[in-house]
Design an enzyme around this catalytic site. Structure first.
Site, PDB file in Angstrom:
ATOM      1  N   ALA A  70       0.869  -1.177   0.000  1.00 50.95           N
ATOM      2  CA  ALA A  70       0.000   0.000   0.000  1.00 50.95           C
ATOM      3  C   ALA A  70       0.904   1.224   0.000  1.00 50.95           C
ATOM      4  O   ALA A  70       2.076   1.147   0.389  1.00 50.95           O
ATOM      5  CB  ALA A  70      -0.876  -0.027   1.249  1.00 50.95           C
ATOM      6  N   GLY A 113       0.635  -4.894   0.981  1.00 56.96           N
ATOM      7  CA  GLY A 113      -0.617  -4.926   0.221  1.00 56.96           C
ATOM      8  C   GLY A 113      -0.438  -5.582  -1.138  1.00 56.96           C
ATOM      9  O   GLY A 113      -1.397  -6.129  -1.690  1.00 56.96           O
ATOM     10  N   GLU A 116      -0.793  -9.144  -0.469  1.00 59.27           N
ATOM     11  CA  GLU A 116      -2.215  -9.375  -0.162  1.00 59.27           C
ATOM     12  C   GLU A 116      -3.056  -9.350  -1.437  1.00 59.27           C
ATOM     13  O   GLU A 116      -4.002 -10.117  -1.577  1.00 59.27           O
ATOM     14  CB  GLU A 116      -2.705  -8.331   0.846  1.00 59.27           C
ATOM     15  CG  GLU A 116      -2.067  -8.547   2.207  1.00 59.27           C
ATOM     16  CD  GLU A 116      -2.362  -7.419   3.185  1.00 59.27           C
ATOM     17  OE1 GLU A 116      -2.149  -6.247   2.824  1.00 59.27           O
ATOM     18  OE2 GLU A 116      -2.802  -7.714   4.302  1.00 59.27           O
ATOM     19  N   GLU A 136       5.001  -5.194   6.995  1.00 59.47           N
ATOM     20  CA  GLU A 136       4.304  -4.124   7.732  1.00 59.47           C
ATOM     21  C   GLU A 136       4.837  -3.938   9.152  1.00 59.47           C
ATOM     22  O   GLU A 136       4.780  -2.851   9.709  1.00 59.47           O
ATOM     23  CB  GLU A 136       2.799  -4.424   7.799  1.00 59.47           C
ATOM     24  CG  GLU A 136       2.046  -4.252   6.491  1.00 59.47           C
ATOM     25  CD  GLU A 136       1.987  -5.502   5.639  1.00 59.47           C
ATOM     26  OE1 GLU A 136       2.806  -6.429   5.848  1.00 59.47           O
ATOM     27  OE2 GLU A 136       1.102  -5.568   4.767  1.00 59.47           O
TER      28      GLU A 136
HETATM   29  C1  HXC Z   1       5.031   4.358  -1.218  1.00 63.48           C
HETATM   30  C2  HXC Z   1       6.915   3.407  -2.088  1.00 63.48           C
HETATM   31  C3  HXC Z   1       6.567   2.146  -1.544  1.00 63.48           C
HETATM   32  C4  HXC Z   1       5.346   2.074  -0.798  1.00 63.48           C
HETATM   33  C5  HXC Z   1       8.431   1.933  -2.582  1.00 63.48           C
HETATM   34  N1  HXC Z   1       8.071   3.217  -2.726  1.00 63.48           N
HETATM   35  N2  HXC Z   1       7.528   1.267  -1.863  1.00 63.48           N
HETATM   36  N3  HXC Z   1       6.153   4.493  -1.927  1.00 63.48           N
HETATM   37  N4  HXC Z   1       4.643   3.204  -0.671  1.00 63.48           N
HETATM   38  N5  HXC Z   1       4.914   0.925  -0.282  1.00 63.48           N
HETATM   39  C6  HXC Z   1       8.784   4.279  -3.439  1.00 63.48           C
HETATM   40  C7  HXC Z   1       9.992   4.758  -2.663  1.00 63.48           C
HETATM   41  O1  HXC Z   1       9.603   5.709  -1.703  1.00 63.48           O
HETATM   42  C8  HXC Z   1      10.818   5.364  -3.765  1.00 63.48           C
HETATM   43  O2  HXC Z   1      10.285   6.634  -4.100  1.00 63.48           O
HETATM   44  C9  HXC Z   1      10.559   4.435  -4.943  1.00 63.48           C
HETATM   45  O3  HXC Z   1       9.331   3.773  -4.640  1.00 63.48           O
HETATM   46  C10 HXC Z   1      11.635   3.393  -5.115  1.00 63.48           C
HETATM   47  O4  HXC Z   1      11.818   2.719  -3.880  1.00 63.48           O
HETATM   48  P1  HXC Z   1      13.260   2.539  -3.191  1.00 63.48           P
HETATM   49  O5  HXC Z   1      13.001   2.289  -1.735  1.00 63.48           O
HETATM   50  O6  HXC Z   1      14.153   3.691  -3.533  1.00 63.48           O
HETATM   51  O7  HXC Z   1      13.777   1.229  -3.920  1.00 63.48           O
HETATM   52  P2  HXC Z   1      14.745   0.103  -3.341  1.00 63.48           P
HETATM   53  O8  HXC Z   1      15.876   0.730  -2.583  1.00 63.48           O
HETATM   54  O9  HXC Z   1      15.047  -0.788  -4.492  1.00 63.48           O
HETATM   55  O10 HXC Z   1      13.879  -0.687  -2.242  1.00 63.48           O
HETATM   56  C11 HXC Z   1      12.734  -1.434  -2.673  1.00 63.48           C
HETATM   57  C12 HXC Z   1      11.900  -1.846  -1.436  1.00 63.48           C
HETATM   58  C13 HXC Z   1      11.540  -0.586  -0.615  1.00 63.48           C
HETATM   59  C14 HXC Z   1      12.647  -2.845  -0.601  1.00 63.48           C
HETATM   60  C15 HXC Z   1      10.634  -2.532  -1.993  1.00 63.48           C
HETATM   61  O11 HXC Z   1      10.990   0.423  -1.475  1.00 63.48           O
HETATM   62  C16 HXC Z   1      10.560  -0.841   0.459  1.00 63.48           C
HETATM   63  O12 HXC Z   1      10.868  -1.378   1.516  1.00 63.48           O
HETATM   64  N6  HXC Z   1       9.310  -0.411   0.248  1.00 63.48           N
HETATM   65  C17 HXC Z   1       8.257  -0.517   1.244  1.00 63.48           C
HETATM   66  C18 HXC Z   1       7.771  -1.949   1.373  1.00 63.48           C
HETATM   67  C19 HXC Z   1       6.690  -2.055   2.432  1.00 63.48           C
HETATM   68  O13 HXC Z   1       6.936  -1.771   3.630  1.00 63.48           O
HETATM   69  N7  HXC Z   1       5.508  -2.424   2.041  1.00 63.48           N
HETATM   70  C20 HXC Z   1       4.327  -2.526   2.943  1.00 63.48           C
HETATM   71  C21 HXC Z   1       3.560  -1.222   2.940  1.00 63.48           C
HETATM   72  S1  HXC Z   1       2.297  -1.206   4.103  1.00 63.48           S
HETATM   73  P3  HXC Z   1      11.201   7.952  -4.141  1.00 63.48           P
HETATM   74  O14 HXC Z   1      10.233   9.047  -4.410  1.00 63.48           O
HETATM   75  O15 HXC Z   1      11.887   8.029  -2.834  1.00 63.48           O
HETATM   76  O16 HXC Z   1      12.129   7.667  -5.275  1.00 63.48           O
HETATM   77  C22 HXC Z   1       1.072  -2.109   3.426  1.00 63.48           C
HETATM   78  C23 HXC Z   1      -0.156  -2.301   4.265  1.00 63.48           C
HETATM   79  C24 HXC Z   1      -1.288  -2.874   3.499  1.00 63.48           C
HETATM   80  O17 HXC Z   1       1.171  -2.576   2.344  1.00 63.48           O
HETATM   81  C25 HXC Z   1      -2.555  -2.642   4.223  1.00 63.48           C
HETATM   82  C26 HXC Z   1      -3.796  -2.925   3.422  1.00 63.48           C
HETATM   83  C27 HXC Z   1      -3.978  -2.189   2.167  1.00 63.48           C
END
Ligand code: HXC
Length: 262
Positions: A70, A113, A116, A136
């Site tokens: 998400a 997400g 999911e 998460e």
């Molecule tokens: C918003 C995101 C994002 C996310 C990545 N980006 N994941 N933006 N929400 N979930 C954005 C980053 O901010 C960045 O933008 C760009 O995408 C590239 O990501 P990087 O981090 O620079 O890439 P990398 O170093 O290769 O790392 C990849 C990654 C990391 C390991 C996937 O991005 C990451 O950990 N993302 C979050 C994963 C996560 O926690 N997901 C769960 C979310 S909570 P900029 O602008 O900085 O370039 C969830 C709850 C669901 O899903 C609930 C129900 C709907």
């Protein structure tokens, strides 16, 4: 492939023979699922549900990311009351209501997400580079769109606990070995394989496909005896269809069946 059926901003849609394809298209944000993506995804699935050319849908992202979760930026500063009022997860119920089969074609990051969403689909075809995770916990929350429930049903308690409590990712091979992914194929062909499978399913008698999906999903909602009863009723009901007569007669007459969807 035929062109976009409708104009969307963050997804692309097309029809490949009898497979409806939805591609999440926010590559700069690793396909993070914001409200617009989820609304468009639900609308596109509903549109494909009514598209008579389509017998099976495929949701994909790109090679680097199916979806990295998400959109964290969209919810970072929200209060609990705002989250409740937005109730954006309610959109996910629309995905569950789709009667045609939905395949997730997953490559790269499939997190939070994103994982999911893949699990909300009926089956997962993964590329060798796919990584599945529920990270998460590292954000101070837990999965909110089915992760604790669907991952536990897919992997069992211990592996689901390990992934969700520690945030550890599964490789594509592990996902296949543990039954989360139906198959793993080289990254160059994962989408083609998913579309091929979707077209194979679309070539099957549509009412039987629909009932098979319903019956399998019942296994997650009901007791064994309720599920068996439900399956039996659907099985008998299919004998009212022209396709059942055609399928069995074609077998007896040693010819190929021609399905009508009736
Ligand atoms: C918003 C995101 C994002 C996310 C990545 N980006 N994941 N933006 N929400 N979930 C954005 C980053 O901010 C960045 O933008 C760009 O995408 C590239 O990501 P990087 O981090 O620079 O890439 P990398 O170093 O290769 O790392 C990849 C990654 C990391 C390991 C996937 O991005 C990451 O950990 N993302 C979050 C994963 C996560 O926690 N997901 C769960 C979310 S909570 P900029 O602008 O900085 O370039 C969830 C709850 C669901 O899903 C609930 C129900 C709907």
């Amino acid at each position: 492939m035929e062109d976009d059926v409708m104009d969307y901003t963050l997804i692309l849609t097309s029809v490949n023979e009898h497979a409806g394809l939805i591609q999440i298209n926010r590559p700069q944000q690793l396909n993070a699922l914001n409200a617009v993506v989820m609304e468009e995804l639900a609308m596109a699935l509903e549109e494909l549900e009514h598209d008579e050319r389509v017998g099976c849908c495929v949701i994909t992202g790109n090679q680097r990311a199916f979806a990295a979760g998400a959109d964290i930026k969209e919810m970072a500063e929200a209060t609990a009351v705002e989250m409740l009022q937005r109730d954006s997860i309610a959109r996910w119920d629309r995905i569950k209501k789709i009667k045609k089969p939905v395949i997730a074609a997953v490559s790269g990051f499939c997190l939070g997400g994103g994982c999911e969403l893949a699990m909300a689909c009926d089956l997962i075809v993964a590329s060798e580079s796919a990584q599945f995770g529920q990270p998460e916990i590292n954000l101070g929350v837990i999965p909110g769109a089915g992760g604790t429930q669907r991952l536990t049903r897919a992997l069992g308690k211990s592996k689901a606990m390990e992934m969700i409590l520690s945030g550890r990712y599964l490789t594509a091979r592990e996902a296949e070995q543990f039954g989360l992914a139906a198959r793993v194929v080289p990254v160059e062909v994962y989408l083609d394989e998913a579309l091929k499978l979707a077209n194979e399913i679309a070539a099957r008698p549509p009412l039987a496909v629909r009932f098979a999906k319903e019956a399998i999903n019942k296994a997650f909602e009901a007791s064994l005896s309720e599920g068996l009863e439900f399956e039996r009723r659907l099985f008998y009901f299919l004998f009212t269809t022209e396709d059942q007569k055609e399928g069995m007669r074609a077998f007896v007459e040693k010819r190929k069946a021609e399905w009508k969807g009736k």
